[in-house]
Design a protein around this motif. Structure first.
Motif, PDB file in Angstrom:
ATOM      1  N   PRO A 146       0.823  -1.211   0.000  1.00  0.00           N
ATOM      2  CA  PRO A 146       0.000   0.000   0.000  1.00  0.00           C
ATOM      3  C   PRO A 146       0.855   1.257   0.000  1.00  0.00           C
ATOM      4  O   PRO A 146       2.003   1.252   0.450  1.00  0.00           O
ATOM      5  CB  PRO A 146      -0.794  -0.123   1.306  1.00  0.00           C
ATOM      6  N   ALA A 147       0.306   2.326  -0.484  1.00  0.00           N
ATOM      7  CA  ALA A 147       1.009   3.607  -0.463  1.00  0.00           C
ATOM      8  C   ALA A 147       1.208   4.065   0.978  1.00  0.00           C
ATOM      9  O   ALA A 147       0.374   3.780   1.844  1.00  0.00           O
ATOM     10  CB  ALA A 147       0.216   4.652  -1.235  1.00  0.00           C
ATOM     11  N   PRO A 148       2.340   4.751   1.254  1.00  0.00           N
ATOM     12  CA  PRO A 148       2.563   5.278   2.609  1.00  0.00           C
ATOM     13  C   PRO A 148       1.382   6.128   3.065  1.00  0.00           C
ATOM     14  O   PRO A 148       0.919   7.001   2.341  1.00  0.00           O
ATOM     15  CB  PRO A 148       3.833   6.114   2.455  1.00  0.00           C
ATOM     16  N   GLY A 149       0.893   5.848   4.239  1.00  0.00           N
ATOM     17  CA  GLY A 149      -0.229   6.606   4.782  1.00  0.00           C
ATOM     18  C   GLY A 149      -1.588   6.047   4.436  1.00  0.00           C
ATOM     19  O   GLY A 149      -2.610   6.512   4.971  1.00  0.00           O
ATOM     20  N   ALA A 150      -1.651   5.049   3.536  1.00  0.00           N
ATOM     21  CA  ALA A 150      -2.947   4.531   3.100  1.00  0.00           C
ATOM     22  C   ALA A 150      -3.754   3.972   4.271  1.00  0.00           C
ATOM     23  O   ALA A 150      -4.972   4.149   4.344  1.00  0.00           O
ATOM     24  CB  ALA A 150      -2.745   3.454   2.029  1.00  0.00           C
ATOM     25  N   TYR A 151      -3.071   3.271   5.178  1.00  0.00           N
ATOM     26  CA  TYR A 151      -3.747   2.692   6.336  1.00  0.00           C
ATOM     27  C   TYR A 151      -3.179   3.309   7.615  1.00  0.00           C
ATOM     28  O   TYR A 151      -2.865   2.623   8.584  1.00  0.00           O
ATOM     29  CB  TYR A 151      -3.559   1.171   6.357  1.00  0.00           C
ATOM     30  N   GLY A 152      -3.051   4.632   7.583  1.00  0.00           N
ATOM     31  CA  GLY A 152      -2.448   5.347   8.703  1.00  0.00           C
ATOM     32  C   GLY A 152      -3.370   5.484   9.890  1.00  0.00           C
ATOM     33  O   GLY A 152      -4.431   4.878   9.972  1.00  0.00           O
ATOM     34  N   VAL A 153      -2.944   6.333  10.837  1.00  0.00           N
ATOM     35  CA  VAL A 153      -3.667   6.476  12.103  1.00  0.00           C
ATOM     36  C   VAL A 153      -5.070   7.043  11.895  1.00  0.00           C
ATOM     37  O   VAL A 153      -5.944   6.854  12.748  1.00  0.00           O
ATOM     38  CB  VAL A 153      -2.862   7.377  13.068  1.00  0.00           C
ATOM     39  N   ASP A 154      -5.291   7.746  10.788  1.00  0.00           N
ATOM     40  CA  ASP A 154      -6.612   8.316  10.542  1.00  0.00           C
ATOM     41  C   ASP A 154      -7.560   7.335   9.867  1.00  0.00           C
ATOM     42  O   ASP A 154      -8.754   7.612   9.741  1.00  0.00           O
ATOM     43  CB  ASP A 154      -6.494   9.570   9.655  1.00  0.00           C
ATOM     44  N   TYR A 155      -7.042   6.203   9.420  1.00  0.00           N
ATOM     45  CA  TYR A 155      -7.879   5.220   8.734  1.00  0.00           C
ATOM     46  C   TYR A 155      -8.580   4.343   9.765  1.00  0.00           C
ATOM     47  O   TYR A 155      -7.950   3.763  10.651  1.00  0.00           O
ATOM     48  CB  TYR A 155      -7.034   4.341   7.814  1.00  0.00           C
ATOM     49  N   THR A 156      -9.918   4.248   9.665  1.00  0.00           N
ATOM     50  CA  THR A 156     -10.703   3.495  10.652  1.00  0.00           C
ATOM     51  C   THR A 156     -11.511   2.377  10.025  1.00  0.00           C
ATOM     52  O   THR A 156     -12.304   1.735  10.717  1.00  0.00           O
ATOM     53  CB  THR A 156     -11.663   4.445  11.397  1.00  0.00           C
ATOM     54  N   GLY A 157     -11.350   2.115   8.728  1.00  0.00           N
ATOM     55  CA  GLY A 157     -12.143   1.099   8.062  1.00  0.00           C
ATOM     56  C   GLY A 157     -11.566  -0.297   8.213  1.00  0.00           C
ATOM     57  O   GLY A 157     -10.608  -0.519   8.970  1.00  0.00           O
ATOM     58  N   PRO A 158     -12.137  -1.261   7.499  1.00  0.00           N
ATOM     59  CA  PRO A 158     -11.623  -2.639   7.540  1.00  0.00           C
ATOM     60  C   PRO A 158     -10.160  -2.676   7.110  1.00  0.00           C
ATOM     61  O   PRO A 158      -9.742  -1.928   6.212  1.00  0.00           O
ATOM     62  CB  PRO A 158     -12.525  -3.370   6.527  1.00  0.00           C
ATOM     63  N   ARG A 159      -9.385  -3.543   7.744  1.00  0.00           N
ATOM     64  CA  ARG A 159      -7.956  -3.598   7.476  1.00  0.00           C
ATOM     65  C   ARG A 159      -7.575  -5.009   7.020  1.00  0.00           C
ATOM     66  O   ARG A 159      -7.808  -5.982   7.746  1.00  0.00           O
ATOM     67  CB  ARG A 159      -7.172  -3.225   8.729  1.00  0.00           C
ATOM     68  N   PRO A 160      -7.004  -5.154   5.810  1.00  0.00           N
ATOM     69  CA  PRO A 160      -6.575  -6.480   5.356  1.00  0.00           C
ATOM     70  C   PRO A 160      -5.624  -7.127   6.351  1.00  0.00           C
ATOM     71  O   PRO A 160      -4.855  -6.447   7.036  1.00  0.00           O
ATOM     72  CB  PRO A 160      -5.878  -6.183   4.028  1.00  0.00           C
TER      73      PRO A 160
END
Length: 344
Positions: free
Chosen positions: A300-314
């Motif tokens: 994933p791109a840097p920041g794609a699943y960062g601290v602000d991301y709250t959705g489902p996580r692979p």
């Protein structure tokens, strides 16, 4: 003006009623719908009724003057207004029919039929039915040997869709399209309870991710789930839910834009108006029971699943470190190093 219907060896018979195409050949008849277009491009759709009149700001027309003639002619109203007369195409019908909910526009219906691979004989599940626009395209695509099962939560929407579908396909009074089943209820609950299996599932609803588990259970291996969503937040939530589920191929997301062109001699340019964003489409294919998709090698791109991301996580993507760079979990050591350094 020649108003004689086309007959003889070169004439085509009407489309068989059992094809349920919604299309007729030959002379216009009472009970059919026609589409009138005036010189300014204004459109009027109405049902032909013997003895009735059509009124506009350019006078009136007798329905009897249209009945019995081949479509594709021009007729003048009582005040000299000229109108082209045709039977409405499916793409024209759905944008002018009565609406309960917003319709799936023809450009998106075409994408769904083609890229979700709706084929003759397919068993297709649809939720929700809206005003019936996509339902008409699905019924046309599956043909007389397929079946469309539509689920709709709201009774008022179901009633509008039922009237529109029956109108387009010309269902007799009190009858319904034989290859269509409309169920009032929530697909997430009603589909598992029915025990239905299907080839394709189309989700046109506010939270399609809530129906993914039911869709996965109903789809045959190799079947396709297709979601139609309006916003980027819906798009992200659905795509990530599909990834987390693990029983589908990598989801593919896209949108289509349609732009007309103005062509007059040397004046060839893009039109001033276009059909821009209507919705996003997402498709994924069902894997065989117990099968898992190949491990993704593209990080994933840097920041794609960062601290602000709250959705489902692979499962192969860990939470980011405090410095905002990917930890590299689920990827090779070299990938993890590149993630920290920002290299591709």
């Amino acid at each position: 003006m020649d108003t004689t219907p086309a007959t003889g060896p070169g004439a085509l018979d009407d489309v068989p009623a059992e094809a349920w195409s919604g299309v007729h050949r030959g002379p216009l008849r009472a009970g059919e719908w026609v589409r009138l277009v005036d010189a300014k491009g204004r459109k009027h759709n109405f049902e032909l009724v013997a003895g009735k009149r059509f009124f506009s700001n350019r006078g009136h027309l007798e329905h009897d003057d249209l009945i019995g003639r081949e479509e594709g002619f021009t007729i003048a109203s009582s005040m000299g207004g000229e109108y082209l007369v045709f039977r409405p195409l499916l793409s024209e019908f759905v944008v002018s029919m009565p609406r309960g909910a917003a319709v799936v526009y023809p450009k998106d219906s075409a994408q769904i039929v083609a890229l979700a691979d709706i084929f003759p004989g397919a068993r297709v599940v649809e939720a929700g039915v809206g005003s019936g626009a996509l339902t008409c395209s699905l019924l046309r695509a599956v043909g007389p040997y397929g079946h469309v099962l539509s689920y709709e939560r709201r009774e008022e929407f179901a009633d509008v869709a039922r009237r529109n579908v029956h109108q387009f396909f010309g269902a007799p009074e009190g009858a319904s399209h034989p290859n269509w089943t409309l169920t009032l209820g929530d697909l997430a609950e009603a589909l598992p309870a029915s025990g239905e299996r299907c080839d394709r599932i189309i989700l046109d609803m506010l939270a399609p991710w809530e129906c993914l588990e039911a869709a996965a259970d109903a789809l045959v291996p190799g079947g396709i789930v297709c979601a139609y969503v309006a916003t980027t937040t819906q798009l992200s939530r659905f795509v990530e839910t599909v990834r987390v589920h693990g029983g589908f191929t990598e989801p593919h997301a896209w949108e289509s834009l349609v732009r007309d062109w103005h062509v007059e001699g040397l004046a060839v340019r893009p039109g001033h108006k276009m059909i821009g964003h209507t919705a996003f489409l997402v498709t994924a294919r069902r894997l065989a029971p117990g099968a898992k998709p190949p491990r993704r090698t593209r990080r994933p791109a840097p920041g794609a699943y960062g601290v602000d991301y709250t959705g489902p996580r692979p499962a192969d993507v860990a939470h980011e470190a405090g410095n905002g760079a990917e930890t590299g979990a689920g990827f090779g050591a070299e990938d993890a190093g590149n993630a920290v350094s920002g290299l591709d």
